[in-house]
Design an enzyme around this catalytic site. Structure first.
Site, short mmCIF file in Angstrom:
data_model
loop_
_atom_site.label_atom_id
_atom_site.label_comp_id
_atom_site.label_asym_id
_atom_site.label_seq_id
_atom_site.Cartn_x
_atom_site.Cartn_y
_atom_site.Cartn_z
N LYS A 125 0.48 -0.94 0.09
CA LYS A 125 -0.39 0.44 -0.45
C LYS A 125 0.58 0.79 -0.52
CE LYS A 125 -4.09 -1.58 2.00
NZ LYS A 125 -4.04 -3.52 2.16
C1 LIG Z 1 -4.67 -4.57 2.03
C2 LIG Z 1 -4.26 -5.63 1.63
C3 LIG Z 1 -4.17 -6.87 0.53
C4 LIG Z 1 -5.88 -6.40 0.05
O1 LIG Z 1 -5.76 -5.34 -1.08
P1 LIG Z 1 -6.90 -5.03 -1.98
O2 LIG Z 1 -6.72 -4.12 -3.09
O3 LIG Z 1 -7.62 -4.03 -0.86
O4 LIG Z 1 -7.61 -6.58 -2.85
C5 LIG Z 1 -3.68 -7.83 0.44
N1 LIG Z 1 -2.61 -7.77 1.43
C6 LIG Z 1 -2.14 -7.30 2.38
C7 LIG Z 1 -0.56 -7.47 2.77
C8 LIG Z 1 -2.48 -5.78 2.32
O5 LIG Z 1 -2.35 -5.33 2.94
#
Ligand SMILES: *Cc1c(COP(=O)(O)O)cnc(C)c1O
Length: 432
Positions: free
Chosen positions: A106
């Protein structure tokens, strides 16, 4: 590029306004008014371009006149300052998206949105804005870090005391500057409902300009498409001819949806696999054609504990709302915690690779699909460094997980948080 509400095509706005607003006024998601198409010559050139060159070409149509090319370049070079390597894991590749400042994928989306929002808010008004977020651990660090030092914005982040991992807590509480961590004596849901209450509390909103760092913001969603182009580039540079199959650990479906956007813009991809834990709303939809939101179930891959994935409507839109069309390029699957742990052990014992629970779910989805559809270009996305989910990883594999170099110094920094027990505490903090 203009953006339009997915529920009302009269609600159109600029990139800048879509970023500031987050959601459209009718509470629907914003969506680009058209899908830009890359020239075949760009796709051919990808293996020879730098990540920054790729990112500029990829993102340019989406920001339009709201960011100059040189501003876009500044932001992207800041946000993409780390590697996105592919590691060979058996017959597959792990696309490691955890080399950023908070060890989570993210970082790119949150960093890009933070920098855009900081700039746009400065353009628009003199008043400082306060970004208010609740986190269960993973998202908050990326958001806080993205906004660190961004002028004109204060960040207030609520997290449940004792319920985030040690490294996550350090990432939330040691940043300083414009970031304040409120340590809530309660659960993540308590944090979330305090934040929601603040957004509709007139005493607060009349004095403080509150903004959310919502995960459905177009500036957080779209840059995630870059991972898929970088992976394509690395595969090509390794002499792989097949178009990649991407297995994506999915919660809110933002990441996978961004990959599918890149595909619709012309990136060669053979298939997308949405890999879920037992929160299987989309698996049910693909089986029955009926979309029914579910209550969230807690799992060991908790960043994917989502019962009503908000970005799935964007995926449907990319495929003209036709499930038949979507099925050709997209599969969804679901795995239990027990299966996830077995996969983590298998990956460790057979390939000497430590996967976090999210990456392990993706590995399972990739394995199931490629057994039926063999490929030399199977890629699972590893979305978090195993040290972020250290308890599960260490107990499942019976090993010790070391912290990566770039965060080790955090453990020596002093935690600074403000203990918060109820909504009134939050309110008086915001009004002080
Ligand atoms: C947020 C997150 C996800 C999921 O991603 P999305 O875009 O919400 O589908 C998967 N793995 C980790 C470690 C995350 O922080």
């Amino acid at each position: 590029m203009k953006y339009v509400s997915l529920a009302n095509n009269e609600l159109r706005t600029s990139f800048k306004q879509a970023v500031i607003q987050g959601l459209a006024p009718d509470k629907s998601l914003y969506y680009p008014t058209y899908i830009p198409q890359w020239k075949a010559s760009f796709i051919e050139e990808i293996p020879n371009l730098s990540n920054l060159e790729i990112a500029l070409e990829g993102m340019r149509p989406f920001v339009d006149q709201d960011l100059s090319l040189s501003d876009l370049e500044l932001i992207l070079s800041d946000v993409l300052s780390f590697d996105f390597p592919l590691q060979k894991v058996g017959d597959y590749y792990s696309l490691e998206l955890f080399h950023g400042p908070t060890l989570a994928f993210k970082d790119v989306g949150a960093g890009f949105m933070a920098r855009c929002l900081g700039r746009f808010i400065q353009d628009e008004q003199e008043q400082k804005a306060t970004v208010l977020v609740a986190t269960s651990g993973d998202t908050g660090g990326a958001v806080a870090n993205g906004f660190l030092g961004v002028e004109g914005i204060d960040v207030v982040i609520l997290y449940p005391s004792g319920k985030v991992s040690p490294i996550q807590e350090k990432q939330l509480t040691t940043l300083g500057q414009n970031i304040t961590a409120l340590e809530v004596q309660g659960t993540f849901d308590d944090c979330q409902s305090m934040v929601k209450k603040a957004f509709v509390d007139g005493d607060i909103t009349s004095k403080v300009k509150l903004t959310s760092a919502n995960s459905i913001n177009v500036a957080r969603w779209i840059p995630q498409m870059l991972y898929y182009i970088f992976a394509y580039k690395t595969l090509k540079n390794n002499g792989i001819q097949d178009a990649p199959v991407f297995a994506v650990p999915s919660g809110n479906f933002g990441n996978i949806c961004a990959g599918m956007l890149a595909y619709k813009m012309g990136l060669p991809v053979s298939h997308f696999i949405a890999c879920n834990n037992v929160n299987d709303t989309v698996v049910d939809f693909m089986n029955t054609g009926v979309y029914r939101a579910k209550d969230t179930v807690a799992t060991i891959s908790n960043a994917m504990d989502v019962g009503n994935p908000s970005n799935f409507v964007r995926i449907l839109e990319l495929f003209n709302k036709q499930k038949k069309e979507l099925e050709l390029d997209f599969t969804a699957c679901s795995y239990s915690d027990a299966q996830t742990k077995v996969a983590m052990q298998e990956i460790y014992e057979q390939f000497n690779y430590v996967a976090d629970p999210h990456g392990a779910v993706a590995y399972l989805g990739l394995k199931a699909y490629t057994t039926q559809n063999p490929t030399t270009a199977g890629v699972f996305l590893e979305t978090a460094h195993p040290s972020k989910f250290i308890d599960v990883v260490e107990s499942t594999l019976d090993i010790e997980v070391a912290l990566p170099e770039n965060v080790r110094h955090l453990m020596n920094r002093e935690k600074q948080s403000i203990l918060t027990s109820n909504y009134e505490d939050l309110k008086s903090f915001l009004l002080q």
